[in-house]
Design an enzyme around this catalytic site. Structure first.
Site, mmCIF file in Angstrom:
data_model
loop_
_atom_site.group_PDB
_atom_site.id
_atom_site.type_symbol
_atom_site.label_atom_id
_atom_site.label_comp_id
_atom_site.label_asym_id
_atom_site.label_seq_id
_atom_site.Cartn_x
_atom_site.Cartn_y
_atom_site.Cartn_z
ATOM 1 N N GLY A 228 0.814 -1.204 0.000
ATOM 2 C CA GLY A 228 0.000 0.000 0.000
ATOM 3 C C GLY A 228 0.843 1.248 0.000
ATOM 4 O O GLY A 228 2.066 1.193 0.179
ATOM 5 N N GLU A 452 -5.789 32.838 -10.216
ATOM 6 C CA GLU A 452 -6.569 32.022 -9.281
ATOM 7 C C GLU A 452 -8.065 32.167 -9.537
ATOM 8 O O GLU A 452 -8.823 31.208 -9.375
ATOM 9 C CB GLU A 452 -6.237 32.417 -7.837
ATOM 10 C CG GLU A 452 -4.788 32.209 -7.445
ATOM 11 C CD GLU A 452 -4.343 30.763 -7.596
ATOM 12 O OE1 GLU A 452 -5.199 29.856 -7.512
ATOM 13 O OE2 GLU A 452 -3.141 30.536 -7.817
#
Length: 659
Positions: A228, A452
């Site tokens: 994992g 942004e």
């Protein structure tokens, strides 16, 4: 299990050589011999402090005064009187044979009467046996060498001092947790990971009730591999297995087998399994096993890989070497299972492979419950809210968030850790430290605001982009501005979803083009991200119509060491063209959307310049609610899309009337 060390005669030989070498160097020079007349000459000059007369032999020792001795000593090396003051008395300066004792006493007394300034005293002693003095000195030096042996060789042999690994280099470095040092971690301490815990609980049952399975002809698994991403709790899960099973637990890393000396790794593997067999039933846990388990023969290198491959060969042999009745289970963890050797992964060695994935939202809530138990929290803390704010976070990331929130609360002199502290901690971890004092030109600040605002506008107006949480133009970390989104947790991604995400990512550069007519270098990370997404669409996921349903992804990892490409030059050109077309089409799409919503883009950028930080509520004031938001799911999707389109076409009206 600590092996009983046998006596090594080599050390005794070393002692003898050292004693013969050092003793003459430290032994004091014998006193100088003079005749009786020479002694009385020194006595007349008042240079004698004391004389010791031995009654059992016609010999006497002469001790000079400090002044006389200082005058006689010309070389400091000869004055060794203070070398070993604790081990022997002051050395006599001269000795002589006095002949008849009675005659010597009379002559000595007469000389003192004639010379009142002479204060010399004499003592009577027995000389004793010379062998006795030699024996005492030999015992003293033997004791010194014994101490040197204990602190030098034995401590070094156990690794307790510098260079200690020389004598124990082939021993296993595994840390043992047994009845003396129990593992305190249990499954209660492992939040989330329900599927993985269910599988490893069987391992605990194997160790506790092995006869239950072997009497029916079953075999206990020899190896369990935990796979994992980093920080998901693989090591913690292995410790919980040892804590639940209450068996000896040998823990070490794959790099502990690696050493520059040939044969050391294989020796440590043998020693590790020998100790585990002696304490059976037991668990061997090897963290980061890819350090020694990497596939053999990769890269064509010679010499450098031989030692690692020998270590791996020994590990393969040991895992095949013990029977099912030994009750030794090998657990290993790695986040690079694709590069492990196939012989290591086959059934009979690592029989089970357990994938430990990133926690989902309900699992993140459980992890928060564990880490928040030790923190003083404000009453309004909502763990479900915190779990929603941390998508894609591992267990280690969540622990870091809790710790960072506590530090921020302490820095701000809060009595409790508040909700805002946790939000600031998430921002700190994702975006970096806020730099409020960084000087930025007004023109650059305006460009950052439009950049942004472009991201926020596109993500708000396309369906499959992640919903916005927060936008800021305050420099943070390495970026001049940042936007936070809440990505949807999904297992599959469609072509439309990937294209919408790419369009939103390119919204920043598109906004610069729309607002200023030129572009800057501020979109570097955006371009890197969309390029990788487009490459994955074309070469890995087969989502390109021109290239077709073909994937050049190699899950075995062998292509990492190949010099050629798995496709022709003609196909490579097609792939390059397709990647460029995908990116350019989404860029043009973003420019079109921003042109159609230019007034809203300008309003959002202006609000960013004023407030520096805006939230979801600010976008709703300008754009209205998203048609596909969860709170609007009761309404038909088609109706919501039509209404949103009508709002976008009526851009001539004031912003307030649209909302």
């Amino acid at each position: 299990m600590k092996e009983k060390s046998s006596f090594n005669w080599f050390y005794l030989v070393v002692f003898a050589v050292l004693a013969i070498t050092i003793y003459p160097l430290l032994n004091l020079d014998p006193p100088q011999s003079i005749n009786e007349n020479g002694f009385f000459a020194l006595l007349k000059e008042n240079k004698v402090e004391k004389v010791v007369v031995y009654t059992d032999t016609p010999r006497a020792d002469v001790f000079l005064t400090k002044e006389a001795r200082a005058a006689m000593v010309k070389n400091a090396k000869k004055d060794t009187q203070n070398l070993l003051p604790a081990m022997q008395e002051q050395k006599p300066d001269f000795d002589f044979n006095y002949g008849n004792l009675q005659y010597f006493q009379e002559k000595f007394d007469n000389l003192k009467k004639e010379n009142p300034q002479v204060k010399t005293q004499y003592d009577f002693k027995t000389a004793g046996s010379p062998f006795q003095d030699i024996l005492i000195q030999a015992l003293i030096w033997f004791g010194i060498m014994a101490v040197i042996y204990y602190f030098l060789f034995r401590k070094m042999g156990s690794g307790g001092g510098p260079g200690g690994q020389i004598f124990s280099i082939g021993k296993s470095r595994a840390k043992l947790f047994d009845e003396n040092e129990k593992v305190q971690v249990t499954f209660k301490d492992v939040a989330g990971l329900e599927g993985a815990k269910e599988e490893v609980q069987e391992v605990v049952d194997f160790l506790k009730n092995s006869e239950k399975y072997t009497k029916l002809g079953g075999k206990i698994p020899k190896g369990v591999l935990l796979v994992g991403p980093p920080g998901t709790g693989k090591t913690l899960l292995a410790k919980a297995v040892a804590g639940e099973a209450k068996v000896p637990f040998f823990s070490l890393s794959g790099s502990d087998f690696v050493e520059m000396f040939v044969g050391v790794g294989a020796s440590r593997v043998r020693d590790l399994f020998a100790q585990a067999k002696a304490k059976s039933p037991a668990i061997i846990f090897i963290d980061e096993i890819d350090a020694i388990g990497r596939a053999r023969g990769r890269g064509g290198l010679q010499g450098g890989n031989d030692e690692r491959e020998n270590t791996l060969n020994q590990l393969l042999t040991e895992m095949d070497g013990f029977g099912t009745d030994t009750n030794v289970i090998v657990m290993a963890a790695t986040n690079r299972a694709d590069i492990l050797d196939k012989a290591l992964m086959r059934a009979g060695r690592f029989d089970r492979s357990i994938y430990v994935d990133l926690p989902e939202m309900h699992e993140r809530r459980e992890i928060f419950d564990v880490h928040l138990a030790k923190i003083k929290l404000a009453p309004d803390i909502d763990r479900d809210f915190l779990a929603k704010q941390t998508p894609g976070f591992s267990g280690a990331d969540i622990a870091n968030v809790c710790n960072e929130a506590a530090l921020i609360a302490a820095r701000n002199n809060h009595e409790f850790v508040t909700k805002q502290d946790f939000l600031d901690a998430v921002d700190r971890i994702i975006g970096g430290l806020e730099k409020k004092n960084k000087a930025i030109k007004p023109s650059e600040k305006k460009r950052v605001a439009f950049h942004e605002a472009g991201h926020a506008t596109i993500s708000w107006l396309v369906e499959h982009a992640a919903p916005l949480l927060k936008v800021t133009i305050v420099p943070r970390g390495r970026s001049l501005g940042a936007a936070w989104y809440l990505p949807e947790e999904r297992s599959l991604t469609t072509t439309e979803q990937m294209l919408d995400e790419m369009c939103a990512t390119l919204g920043g550069r598109a906004a610069e083009q729309v607002a200023f007519g030129n572009i800057s270098t501020g979109a570097l990370s955006d371009l890197e991200r969309v390029t990788k997404q487009a490459q994955a669409m074309v070469t890995i996921y087969g989502l390109s119509e021109n290239i077709g349903n073909i994937s050049y992804y190699d899950s075995s990892g062998q292509s990492e060491y190949s010099f050629g490409k798995p496709y022709s030059e003609e196909t490579a050109k097609k792939i390059d063209v397709e990647i460029k077309d995908i990116i350019e089409n989404q860029y043009k799409r973003a420019v079109t959307i921003l042109h159609e919503n230019r007034d809203k883009l300008d309003a959002l950028a202006q609000k960013l310049l004023e407030k520096e930080v805006i939230f979801r509520e600010d976008l709703e004031e300008i754009f209205g609610k998203r048609a596909w938001d969860p709170e609007l799911t009761e309404r038909p999707v088609t109706e919501a899309v039509v209404e949103n389109t009508q709002e976008n076409t009526s851009s001539e009206e004031p912003q307030e009337s649209q909302n």
